[in-house]
Design an enzyme around this catalytic site. Structure first.
Site, PDB file in Angstrom:
ATOM      1  N   LYS A 145       0.845  -1.201   0.000  1.00  0.00           N
ATOM      2  CA  LYS A 145       0.000   0.000   0.000  1.00  0.00           C
ATOM      3  C   LYS A 145       0.882   1.254   0.000  1.00  0.00           C
ATOM      4  CE  LYS A 145      -2.479  -1.563   3.811  1.00  0.00           C
ATOM      5  NZ  LYS A 145      -2.413  -2.982   3.933  1.00  0.00           N
TER       6      LYS A 145
ATOM      7  N   ASP B 194       6.653  -5.549 -10.008  1.00  0.00           N
ATOM      8  CA  ASP B 194       6.469  -4.494 -11.015  1.00  0.00           C
ATOM      9  C   ASP B 194       6.085  -3.152 -10.380  1.00  0.00           C
ATOM     10  OD1 ASP B 194       3.998  -5.544 -10.337  1.00  0.00           O
ATOM     11  OD2 ASP B 194       3.141  -5.296 -12.335  1.00  0.00           O
ATOM     12  N   GLY B 195       5.155  -3.174  -9.422  1.00  0.00           N
ATOM     13  CA  GLY B 195       4.744  -1.918  -8.777  1.00  0.00           C
ATOM     14  C   GLY B 195       5.916  -1.241  -8.082  1.00  0.00           C
TER      15      GLY B 195
ATOM     16  N   ASP C  77       4.901 -14.442  -8.996  1.00  0.00           N
ATOM     17  CA  ASP C  77       4.171 -14.530 -10.274  1.00  0.00           C
ATOM     18  C   ASP C  77       5.106 -14.634 -11.486  1.00  0.00           C
ATOM     19  OD1 ASP C  77       1.994 -14.212  -8.681  1.00  0.00           O
ATOM     20  OD2 ASP C  77       1.221 -12.416  -9.660  1.00  0.00           O
TER      21      ASP C  77
ATOM     22  N   MET D   5      -1.997 -18.700  -7.286  1.00  0.00           N
ATOM     23  CA  MET D   5      -1.794 -17.279  -7.557  1.00  0.00           C
ATOM     24  C   MET D   5      -1.342 -17.069  -8.999  1.00  0.00           C
ATOM     25  SD  MET D   5      -0.433 -15.433  -4.116  1.00  0.00           S
ATOM     26  CE  MET D   5      -1.626 -14.986  -2.843  1.00  0.00           C
TER      27      MET D   5
ATOM     28  N   ARG E 157      -1.696 -13.223 -10.917  1.00  0.00           N
ATOM     29  CA  ARG E 157      -2.618 -12.096 -11.139  1.00  0.00           C
ATOM     30  C   ARG E 157      -2.864 -11.871 -12.634  1.00  0.00           C
ATOM     31  NH1 ARG E 157      -4.598  -7.524  -8.913  1.00  0.00           N
ATOM     32  NH2 ARG E 157      -4.418  -8.441  -6.878  1.00  0.00           N
TER      33      ARG E 157
ATOM     34  N   GLU F 110      -5.519 -17.471 -10.393  1.00  0.00           N
ATOM     35  CA  GLU F 110      -6.536 -16.572  -9.813  1.00  0.00           C
ATOM     36  C   GLU F 110      -6.998 -15.486 -10.791  1.00  0.00           C
ATOM     37  OE1 GLU F 110      -4.572 -14.509  -6.540  1.00  0.00           O
ATOM     38  OE2 GLU F 110      -3.063 -13.731  -7.908  1.00  0.00           O
TER      39      GLU F 110
ATOM     40  N   GLN G 263       1.402 -20.093  -0.877  1.00  0.00           N
ATOM     41  CA  GLN G 263       2.428 -20.086  -1.935  1.00  0.00           C
ATOM     42  C   GLN G 263       3.489 -19.019  -1.719  1.00  0.00           C
ATOM     43  OE1 GLN G 263      -0.052 -20.525  -5.893  1.00  0.00           O
ATOM     44  NE2 GLN G 263      -1.285 -19.817  -4.210  1.00  0.00           N
TER      45      GLN G 263
HETATM   46  O1  F6P Z   1       1.908 -10.367  -6.958  1.00  0.00           O
HETATM   47  C1  F6P Z   1       2.014 -11.452  -6.151  1.00  0.00           C
HETATM   48  C2  F6P Z   1       0.675 -11.847  -5.586  1.00  0.00           C
HETATM   49  O2  F6P Z   1       0.928 -12.982  -4.816  1.00  0.00           O
HETATM   50  C3  F6P Z   1      -0.432 -12.088  -6.618  1.00  0.00           C
HETATM   51  O3  F6P Z   1      -0.365 -13.342  -7.205  1.00  0.00           O
HETATM   52  C4  F6P Z   1      -1.667 -11.894  -5.798  1.00  0.00           C
HETATM   53  O4  F6P Z   1      -2.782 -11.507  -6.570  1.00  0.00           O
HETATM   54  C5  F6P Z   1      -1.269 -10.785  -4.893  1.00  0.00           C
HETATM   55  O5  F6P Z   1       0.138 -10.863  -4.737  1.00  0.00           O
HETATM   56  C6  F6P Z   1      -1.985 -10.838  -3.572  1.00  0.00           C
HETATM   57  O6  F6P Z   1      -1.449  -9.914  -2.717  1.00  0.00           O
HETATM   58  P1  F6P Z   1      -2.066  -9.489  -1.299  1.00  0.00           P
HETATM   59  O7  F6P Z   1      -2.930 -10.573  -0.820  1.00  0.00           O
HETATM   60  O8  F6P Z   1      -0.859  -9.284  -0.456  1.00  0.00           O
HETATM   61  O9  F6P Z   1      -2.797  -8.233  -1.558  1.00  0.00           O
END
Ligand code: F6P
Length: 372
Positions: free
Chosen positions: A77, A119-120, A143, A185, A187, A238, A291
């Site tokens: 965040k 990436d972020g 990922d 996982m 995204r 996911e 994971q």
């Molecule tokens: O980017 C890694 C990752 O594990 C994604 O696969 C998943 O969507 C995301 O982080 C979940 O992150 P959090 O539950 O910490 O918000």
């Protein structure tokens, strides 16, 4: 002349973060008068009203390469460009705190930042670099969706965890003649699902890059039952989408978090399969954060340590604005700009892994899967 390095871990955690931190601290200790400081909870440590930055010595990092998580904490965040601040009326506003960060960074005499993240986080690295900070990025994510590097650390551990879970589901699916859907996982990229499906011998693999049609999956399931018996194991990422192109999840609720909380696509697929007439019992298992936690496998410990050592070498050479990468067998670097040009997604038409999966009969729930 000595150097003072600020290390941060940002975004979701990932097995191997501590091994990178250890690699950085140990390599920096070989240089005269170099010091490494951990910025607690990503850049929050230098952005908060009460600064939280801690000196990391070789004693502090002894043996941490085998531990999951990150000793300097993380967050997905906020960040220097969108720092959430609570207002007097209880509402939240995001502030750009880069000027404060620069002031504190200079006052404390830091020379460079090593930012370990996905990436972020690396977009933040690039923007900080554009503002004149000396930044080296280290690519992290289970990922594996950052390009220019063969792998990010943490990914192989996630595949190992998912495969182990998958193997367990296969035996119970077989005993009960059930269909099992395992949600992993991933995204935007289906690397974990794809590798797990091949390693585990799945019948169906559903990834974000290939929209699925439940009818086609139902046809595959039907081929798996002879008389009263049969079973079918499905791995789904996911971020998978059916032909409607929509992802499954919930809007973020935490302040400063912009990411949709993915989850539930396995349950959605179960309902879709039942709706198109799949008769065997369907069960869904969501692996979620299992994971991301726990001990990194040896492969990731090695890669993470290589990344940490290389990051310090790049600070020494003052090759700032770069990301450490792995191109087998070399550990090298590219500019952050180049690294962020394109994400690393599975390319359905040219990926050897997709070709291999199709070659052993794994269905992706698409038209092309009807040919085998
Ligand atoms: O980017 C890694 C990752 O594990 C994604 O696969 C998943 O969507 C995301 O982080 C979940 O992150 P959090 O539950 O910490 O918000």
């Amino acid at each position: 002349m000595g150097k003072k390095i600020l290390v941060a871990t940002g975004g979701g955690d990932c097995p191997g973060l501590n091994a990178v931190i250890r690699g950085i601290v140990k390599r920096a200790a070989q240089e005269p008068d170099w010091e490494v400081y951990g910025c607690m909870e990503s850049f929050n440590g230098i952005l908060k009203d009460k600064i939280d930055i801690r000196l990391l010595t070789e004693d502090d990092v002894a043996g941490i390469h085998i531990q999951g998580g990150t000793i300097i904490k993380t967050t997905n965040k906020g960040g220097p460009f969108h720092f959430p601040v609570k207002q007097a009326d209880g509402s939240w506003k995001v502030e750009n705190r880069t000027a404060l960060m620069k002031k504190r960074f200079d006052e404390m005499g830091f020379d460079a930042i090593i930012n370990i993240g996905g990436d972020g986080s690396q977009r933040i690295s690039q923007e900080l670099s554009n503002l004149g900070f000396n930044v080296i990025g280290v690519p992290k994510t289970i990922d594996n969706d950052l390009s220019c590097t063969d792998f990010t650390f943490g990914f192989q551990t996630a595949v190992e965890i998912a495969t182990e879970a998958f193997d367990k589901l296969v035996t119970t699916a077989c005993s009960h003649s059930r269909v099992f859907i395992m949600e992993v996982m991933g995204r935007d990229a289906g690397w974990i699902a794809l590798n797990t499906a091949i390693a585990g011998g799945a019948e169906v693999c559903i990834i974000p890059e290939i929209p699925y049609d439940p009818h086609i999956i139902a046809q595959k399931i039907a081929t798996r039952y002879k008389g009263d018996y049969g079973f079918c194991n499905i791995v789904i990422a996911e971020g998978a989408k059916s032909l409607d192109g929509k992802v499954t999840g919930m809007a973020p609720t935490a302040v400063g978090d912009e990411h949709i909380k993915l989850g539930g696509v396995g349950a959605k697929l179960k309902a879709e399969l039942e709706a198109v007439g799949v008769e065997p019992d369907i069960r869904v298992t969501v692996l979620g954060h299992l994971q991301r936690g726990g001990t990194p496998i040896a492969y990731d410990r090695v890669l993470a340590t290589e990344f940490g050592v290389k990051a310090v070498e790049l600070v020494k050479e003052e090759k700032y604005g770069t990301l450490v990468i792995y191109n087998h067998p070399d550990i090298s670097y590219v500019t952050l700009e180049k690294a962020l040009e394109m994400p690393n997604f599975v390319k359905p038409d040219t990926s050897d892994l997709v070709r291999t999966a199709r070659g052993v009969g794994i269905s992706f729930g698409d038209q092309a899967s009807l040919k085998y």
